[in-house]
Design a protein around this motif. Structure first.
Motif, PDB file in Angstrom:
ATOM      1  N   VAL A  34       0.824  -1.219   0.000  1.00 41.56           N
ATOM      2  CA  VAL A  34       0.000   0.000   0.000  1.00 41.56           C
ATOM      3  C   VAL A  34       0.857   1.268   0.000  1.00 41.56           C
ATOM      4  N   ALA A  35       2.186   1.109   0.051  1.00 46.48           N
ATOM      5  CA  ALA A  35       3.077   2.266   0.102  1.00 46.48           C
ATOM      6  C   ALA A  35       3.183   2.941  -1.260  1.00 46.48           C
ATOM      7  N   ASP A  36       3.439   4.240  -1.238  1.00 42.23           N
ATOM      8  CA  ASP A  36       3.692   4.971  -2.476  1.00 42.23           C
ATOM      9  C   ASP A  36       5.118   4.736  -2.950  1.00 42.23           C
ATOM     10  N   TYR A  37       6.037   4.608  -1.993  1.00 37.05           N
ATOM     11  CA  TYR A  37       7.440   4.354  -2.317  1.00 37.05           C
ATOM     12  C   TYR A  37       8.023   3.381  -1.298  1.00 37.05           C
ATOM     13  N   THR A  38       8.890   2.493  -1.789  1.00 37.45           N
ATOM     14  CA  THR A  38       9.598   1.571  -0.915  1.00 37.45           C
ATOM     15  C   THR A  38      11.090   1.648  -1.242  1.00 37.45           C
ATOM     16  N   GLY A  39      11.933   1.262  -0.284  1.00 39.68           N
ATOM     17  CA  GLY A  39      13.362   1.278  -0.550  1.00 39.68           C
ATOM     18  C   GLY A  39      14.182   1.517   0.695  1.00 39.68           C
ATOM     19  N   ASP A  40      15.411   2.044   0.513  1.00 41.02           N
ATOM     20  CA  ASP A  40      16.303   2.365   1.618  1.00 41.02           C
ATOM     21  C   ASP A  40      15.920   3.708   2.235  1.00 41.02           C
ATOM     22  N   SER A  41      16.455   3.979   3.423  1.00 43.89           N
ATOM     23  CA  SER A  41      16.040   5.155   4.188  1.00 43.89           C
ATOM     24  C   SER A  41      16.288   6.465   3.451  1.00 43.89           C
ATOM     25  N   TYR A  42      17.489   6.654   2.910  1.00 45.62           N
ATOM     26  CA  TYR A  42      17.799   7.924   2.263  1.00 45.62           C
ATOM     27  C   TYR A  42      17.010   8.095   0.965  1.00 45.62           C
ATOM     28  N   TYR A 104      40.469  12.599  18.500  1.00 47.72           N
ATOM     29  CA  TYR A 104      40.989  12.425  17.139  1.00 47.72           C
ATOM     30  C   TYR A 104      40.932  13.766  16.400  1.00 47.72           C
ATOM     31  N   PRO A 105      41.744  14.746  16.806  1.00 42.78           N
ATOM     32  CA  PRO A 105      41.650  16.101  16.239  1.00 42.78           C
ATOM     33  C   PRO A 105      41.992  16.193  14.754  1.00 42.78           C
ATOM     34  N   ASP A 106      42.757  15.241  14.239  1.00 41.80           N
ATOM     35  CA  ASP A 106      43.179  15.286  12.836  1.00 41.80           C
ATOM     36  C   ASP A 106      42.280  14.476  11.910  1.00 41.80           C
ATOM     37  N   TYR A 107      41.191  13.934  12.445  1.00 40.88           N
ATOM     38  CA  TYR A 107      40.325  13.044  11.670  1.00 40.88           C
ATOM     39  C   TYR A 107      39.010  13.722  11.299  1.00 40.88           C
ATOM     40  N   ALA A 108      38.533  13.434  10.099  1.00 43.47           N
ATOM     41  CA  ALA A 108      37.176  13.812   9.712  1.00 43.47           C
ATOM     42  C   ALA A 108      36.232  12.724  10.235  1.00 43.47           C
ATOM     43  N   ILE A 109      35.123  13.128  10.799  1.00 43.14           N
ATOM     44  CA  ILE A 109      34.175  12.151  11.352  1.00 43.14           C
ATOM     45  C   ILE A 109      33.071  11.880  10.333  1.00 43.14           C
ATOM     46  N   VAL A 110      32.965  10.628   9.961  1.00 44.08           N
ATOM     47  CA  VAL A 110      31.958  10.171   9.003  1.00 44.08           C
ATOM     48  C   VAL A 110      30.938   9.328   9.750  1.00 44.08           C
ATOM     49  N   ALA A 111      29.672   9.680   9.634  1.00 44.63           N
ATOM     50  CA  ALA A 111      28.618   8.944  10.332  1.00 44.63           C
ATOM     51  C   ALA A 111      27.717   8.219   9.344  1.00 44.63           C
ATOM     52  N   TYR A 112      27.434   6.989   9.651  1.00 43.05           N
ATOM     53  CA  TYR A 112      26.423   6.221   8.928  1.00 43.05           C
ATOM     54  C   TYR A 112      25.084   6.930   9.107  1.00 43.05           C
ATOM     55  N   ILE A 113      24.226   6.863   8.123  1.00 38.06           N
ATOM     56  CA  ILE A 113      22.935   7.545   8.201  1.00 38.06           C
ATOM     57  C   ILE A 113      22.066   7.001   9.330  1.00 38.06           C
ATOM     58  N   ASN A 114      22.371   5.776   9.793  1.00 38.94           N
ATOM     59  CA  ASN A 114      21.629   5.164  10.895  1.00 38.94           C
ATOM     60  C   ASN A 114      22.056   5.763  12.230  1.00 38.94           C
ATOM     61  N   THR A 115      21.849   7.071  12.374  1.00 44.04           N
ATOM     62  CA  THR A 115      22.199   7.822  13.572  1.00 44.04           C
ATOM     63  C   THR A 115      21.133   8.876  13.809  1.00 44.04           C
ATOM     64  N   THR A 116      21.114   9.457  15.011  1.00 50.60           N
ATOM     65  CA  THR A 116      20.107  10.466  15.323  1.00 50.60           C
ATOM     66  C   THR A 116      20.394  11.777  14.594  1.00 50.60           C
ATOM     67  N   THR A 117      19.375  12.597  14.499  1.00 44.65           N
ATOM     68  CA  THR A 117      19.543  13.913  13.880  1.00 44.65           C
ATOM     69  C   THR A 117      20.514  14.760  14.686  1.00 44.65           C
ATOM     70  N   GLU A 118      20.420  14.691  16.001  1.00 45.20           N
ATOM     71  CA  GLU A 118      21.313  15.482  16.857  1.00 45.20           C
ATOM     72  C   GLU A 118      22.767  15.103  16.618  1.00 45.20           C
ATOM     73  N   LEU A 119      23.050  13.806  16.519  1.00 46.21           N
ATOM     74  CA  LEU A 119      24.422  13.374  16.260  1.00 46.21           C
ATOM     75  C   LEU A 119      24.916  13.915  14.925  1.00 46.21           C
ATOM     76  N   LYS A 120      24.072  13.924  13.922  1.00 47.33           N
ATOM     77  CA  LYS A 120      24.470  14.383  12.585  1.00 47.33           C
ATOM     78  C   LYS A 120      24.946  15.832  12.590  1.00 47.33           C
ATOM     79  N   THR A 121      24.500  16.624  13.568  1.00 49.28           N
ATOM     80  CA  THR A 121      24.930  18.020  13.620  1.00 49.28           C
ATOM     81  C   THR A 121      26.412  18.146  13.987  1.00 49.28           C
ATOM     82  N   GLY A 122      27.006  17.091  14.534  1.00 43.08           N
ATOM     83  CA  GLY A 122      28.382  17.171  15.003  1.00 43.08           C
ATOM     84  C   GLY A 122      29.404  16.472  14.141  1.00 43.08           C
ATOM     85  N   VAL A 123      28.978  15.914  12.989  1.00 37.49           N
ATOM     86  CA  VAL A 123      29.913  15.165  12.139  1.00 37.49           C
ATOM     87  C   VAL A 123      30.181  15.922  10.845  1.00 37.49           C
TER      88      VAL A 123
END
Length: 305
Positions: A34-42, A104-123
């Motif tokens: 019954v969904a209009d769209y199905t697939g992955d989260s993003y 880890y001051p010299d590292y870029a932080i990469v977050a998987y999309i399976n994280t909270t919105t708040e966490l995404k603000t810090g990566v």
């Protein structure tokens, strides 16, 4: 009401109220129908953004509905079952990210999309399982701290030897229930079947697979392959969906234990009650939170295409 009657009523209410219904691929077959769209989260969040509908209902887990809201802040977004949370998304939070910045001051932080919105603000950037390799390859930074999934991160580390990738302990409890022994038993039982797994699985599993990729990648591979038998190493609902999509092929579970109980929390009746206004939960995020998370998502789009 029986299932068919309930589905017909959901379809009627969607049209009457102008609602776009999204269903992640791990939802049950009766919801997908019954969904209009199905697939992955993003991918679903992009479909929501493109839709003319001003009201969106997500059948999935909380972070997925939040991603829809981040990309479409002007729309009203509901999650059909408020108890449907992603355990992996709860493993790291923003204070932990801030601590890792100092560690880890010299590292870029990469977050998987399976994280909270708040966490995404810090990566620095967000990735999906299908886009992670391409995005990290395109990053100018050579030192990467990948969170939270150490299995997906380890899989990427092997594929990107030119990058220094550090991992934190974390991952999907559902995919971590699958082990090497499950692969060996399944291959013995079905010697002609190809093994398709998600890179959230342990390395001992992905190393034995014929293909490792995102949920959509697994489904597309099975549909397009000339092979007739497949062992599926991701959430077990995918076995049923592929059986419906490819009735001329055979699909087997890699493990009966590969079940996401949070994804299974949403029922067809939840969808119906949300449409009626008697259920579900509206996702509300403040403007600063949306702006902060959108920065990391926009960089994902920039680097991933």
């Amino acid at each position: 009401m029986n299932t068919r009657e309930l589905q017909d009523e959901i379809i009627r209410l969607k049209k009457e109220k102008g609602v776009c219904l999204l269903a992640h691929a791990y939802q049950s077959q009766d919801i997908l129908e019954v969904a209009d769209y199905t697939g992955d989260s993003y991918g679903l969040s992009l479909k929501a953004k493109e839709s003319d509908a001003q009201t969106i209902i997500m059948c999935g887990v909380r972070f997925m509905a939040e991603t829809v809201k981040v990309l479409s802040p002007e729309k009203t977004v509901y999650i059909a079952n408020s108890e449907a949370l992603c355990p992996m998304a709860q493993q790291f939070d923003l204070p932990r990210v801030k601590q890792l910045r100092k560690q880890y001051p010299d590292y870029a932080i990469v977050a998987y999309i399976n994280t909270t919105t708040e966490l995404k603000t810090g990566v620095d950037v967000v990735v999906t399982s299908s886009s992670a390799k391409r995005i990290i390859s395109n990053m100018k930074e050579d030192k990467i701290l990948f969170i939270p999934d150490s299995n997906l991160g380890g899989y990427l580390k092997k594929q990107l030897p030119n990058k220094t990738i550090e991992l934190m302990r974390g991952g999907c409890p559902t995919h971590m229930r699958v082990h090497k022994g499950d692969v060996l038993r399944a291959k013995k039982a079905h010697p002609n079947a190809l093994v398709l797994v998600h890179p959230e699985c342990l390395a001992e599993v992905t190393e034995l697979a014929d293909y490792a990729g995102s949920t959509t990648g697994i489904m597309n591979y099975a549909k397009e392959s000339d092979a007739k038998e497949f062992i599926i190493g991701t959430e077990n609902s995918i076995v049923q969906h592929l059986q419906f999509a490819c009735p001329d092929k055979k699909f087997y579970m890699l493990s009966k234990e590969c079940v996401c109980h949070n994804m299974k929390a949403t029922t067809l009746m939840d969808v119906y009650q949300t449409l009626k206004g008697d259920g579900g939960l509206e996702i509300q995020l403040d403007d600063d939170l949306i702006k902060g998370a959108r920065r990391a998502i926009d960089r994902m789009i920039e680097l991933g295409g």
